[in-house]
Write a protein that holds these residues in place. Structure first.
Motif, PDB file in Angstrom:
ATOM      1  N   THR A  40      39.514  42.703  47.106  1.00  0.00           N
ATOM      2  CA  THR A  40      38.305  41.918  46.857  1.00  0.00           C
ATOM      3  C   THR A  40      38.633  40.663  46.067  1.00  0.00           C
ATOM      4  O   THR A  40      38.078  39.578  46.319  1.00  0.00           O
ATOM      5  N   ARG A  41      39.541  40.776  45.113  1.00  0.00           N
ATOM      6  CA  ARG A  41      39.972  39.593  44.358  1.00  0.00           C
ATOM      7  C   ARG A  41      40.582  38.549  45.299  1.00  0.00           C
ATOM      8  O   ARG A  41      40.303  37.349  45.169  1.00  0.00           O
ATOM      9  N   GLY A  84      51.174  36.740  43.632  1.00  0.00           N
ATOM     10  CA  GLY A  84      50.327  35.563  43.778  1.00  0.00           C
ATOM     11  C   GLY A  84      48.997  35.624  43.058  1.00  0.00           C
ATOM     12  O   GLY A  84      48.222  34.659  43.111  1.00  0.00           O
ATOM     13  N   TYR A  85      48.719  36.711  42.366  1.00  0.00           N
ATOM     14  CA  TYR A  85      47.501  36.790  41.568  1.00  0.00           C
ATOM     15  C   TYR A  85      47.775  36.114  40.212  1.00  0.00           C
ATOM     16  O   TYR A  85      47.954  36.775  39.191  1.00  0.00           O
ATOM     17  N   LYS A 114      47.140  40.284  50.230  1.00  0.00           N
ATOM     18  CA  LYS A 114      48.523  40.287  49.746  1.00  0.00           C
ATOM     19  C   LYS A 114      49.072  41.679  49.462  1.00  0.00           C
ATOM     20  O   LYS A 114      50.279  41.883  49.464  1.00  0.00           O
ATOM     21  N   VAL A 115      48.208  42.612  49.149  1.00  0.00           N
ATOM     22  CA  VAL A 115      48.659  43.935  48.700  1.00  0.00           C
ATOM     23  C   VAL A 115      48.835  44.852  49.894  1.00  0.00           C
ATOM     24  O   VAL A 115      47.868  45.217  50.567  1.00  0.00           O
ATOM     25  N   ASN A 116      50.061  45.226  50.154  1.00  0.00           N
ATOM     26  CA  ASN A 116      50.372  46.108  51.284  1.00  0.00           C
ATOM     27  C   ASN A 116      50.392  47.543  50.787  1.00  0.00           C
ATOM     28  O   ASN A 116      51.394  48.035  50.288  1.00  0.00           O
ATOM     29  N   ARG A 117      49.277  48.204  50.893  1.00  0.00           N
ATOM     30  CA  ARG A 117      49.159  49.559  50.353  1.00  0.00           C
ATOM     31  C   ARG A 117      49.805  50.589  51.274  1.00  0.00           C
ATOM     32  O   ARG A 117      49.759  50.470  52.492  1.00  0.00           O
ATOM     33  N   PHE A 135      41.064  31.368  40.717  1.00  0.00           N
ATOM     34  CA  PHE A 135      41.750  32.626  40.466  1.00  0.00           C
ATOM     35  C   PHE A 135      40.817  33.653  39.824  1.00  0.00           C
ATOM     36  O   PHE A 135      39.900  33.309  39.079  1.00  0.00           O
ATOM     37  N   THR A 136      41.077  34.911  40.129  1.00  0.00           N
ATOM     38  CA  THR A 136      40.440  36.024  39.438  1.00  0.00           C
ATOM     39  C   THR A 136      41.398  36.548  38.379  1.00  0.00           C
ATOM     40  O   THR A 136      42.577  36.191  38.356  1.00  0.00           O
TER      41      THR A 136
END
Length: 333
Positions: free
Chosen positions: A125-126, A150-151, A291-294, A136-137
């Motif tokens: 969600t961010r 990248g966050y 970006k997050v590959n869970r 940015f969050t």
């Protein structure tokens, strides 16, 4: 034979016409004022945000009345970007049509918390909000792995007023100030608990990305696992219960975000009283994965005792939602 209009009659006609036009304009002004006035339960986005990489704007129409949506944060001036800071990212650098869009820190952003039990779509969600707004969050955790991914708002203090949303899982029975605006993400507790349990016991597959993993064989005893599952169910309920004390709240289901991420992010932007660049939304739709590959959890059936706890927790949270005029959860309870 044609008779010319007398000057006197013409003057009277002109006066009557002028008076009619003035009366019509006054009526239109009154009707317009009544139409645009805020109504309880309806969002009227009041400010525009424009990223300098595009001159196109789209103003979101007020969304349909939604049982889990309230009037959002108070009105505010347009959010500004911090162009003095060197903290900047290009989220879609590999997309030739979208590679020039930036994400930067903001200036004097009011704090809004993004609350969830872990593994409920918080980081995704961010990403969606950063892509849609160019701001940015942040987070209360200073997660180095997320920062490297990248966050870049991850290292900013929650009080900095430089980030748009602040991630928090309310660890260790942490309290929440009820006057803070909250976006609450809820996922089916069975899936959230199974996913988080896998993540905590996982073998990490990449040194730089701790969110990429595979599930090992469990080393916990049956009693230890039972205790962990019941503790996580309680934590899931506590996050929702505390979030529901906020006077300014938006509730989104993970399953709804997954089904339609663009509509979900529009709801968040409306809650934040923002508008967005239409072309940014188009680019976000092209790059919606994030970006997050869970890793994918391997689900195992829960025991009858655990299932009863899931149902009871879900029922209690649903009752709280209904007490605030919101829709109950669609999960079994």
């Amino acid at each position: 034979m044609f008779q010319p209009v007398q000057k006197k009659n013409f003057s009277w006609a002109l006066k009557i016409l002028t008076l009619s036009v003035i009366t019509l304009l006054v009526l239109c002004t009154i009707l317009s004022s009544q139409w645009t006035a805020s109504t309880p339960g309806v969002l009227v986005p009041s400010v525009a945000f424009m990223n300098l990489s595009s001159s196109s704007e789209v103003k979101f129409d007020s969304p349909r009345e939604d049982p889990v949506l309230n009037s959002g944060i108070p009105d505010h001036p347009p959010f500004q970007l911090d162009f003095q800071s060197a903290v900047v990212s290009f989220p879609w650098i590999n997309d030739s049509a979208c590679q020039n869009y930036e994400v930067r820190l903001g200036v004097n952003i009011p704090p809004v918390y993004l609350l969830s039990f872990p593994r409920s779509g918080n980081s995704w969600t961010r990403y969606l909000v950063e892509g849609a707004t160019g701001i940015f969050t942040g987070s209360v955790y200073n997660d180095k792995t997320l920062y490297k991914m990248g966050y870049l708002g991850e290292r900013e203090k929650p009080t900095s007023k430089k980030v748009l949303l602040i991630k928090d899982h309310l660890l260790n029975q942490k309290d929440l100030k009820t006057d803070l605006p909250v976006v609450l993400l809820i996922r089916n507790p069975r899936n959230a608990v199974a996913s988080y349990s896998d993540y905590k016991t996982a073998v990490k597959l990449h040194k730089e990305n701790q969110h990429l993993y595979r599930k090992p064989k469990s080393s916990s005893t049956e009693e230890e696992m039972r205790h962990k599952i019941l503790t996580m169910i309680s934590w899931w309920e506590q996050v929702a219960t505390k979030a529901l004390t906020s006077s300014t709240l938006l509730v989104l289901l993970y399953e709804d975000i997954k089904a339609d991420p663009i509509t979900s992010v529009k709801k968040i932007l409306s809650f934040l009283k923002m508008t967005a660049d239409e072309k940014r939304l188009q680019c976000l739709a092209r790059n919606v994965k994030g970006k997050v590959n869970r890793g994918q959890p391997e689900f195992s059936p829960f025991t009858a005792e655990q299932e009863a706890h899931f149902k009871n927790a879900t029922r209690r949270v649903s009752d709280l939602l209904k007490s605030r005029g919101m829709a109950p959860l669609p999960y079994p309870h």
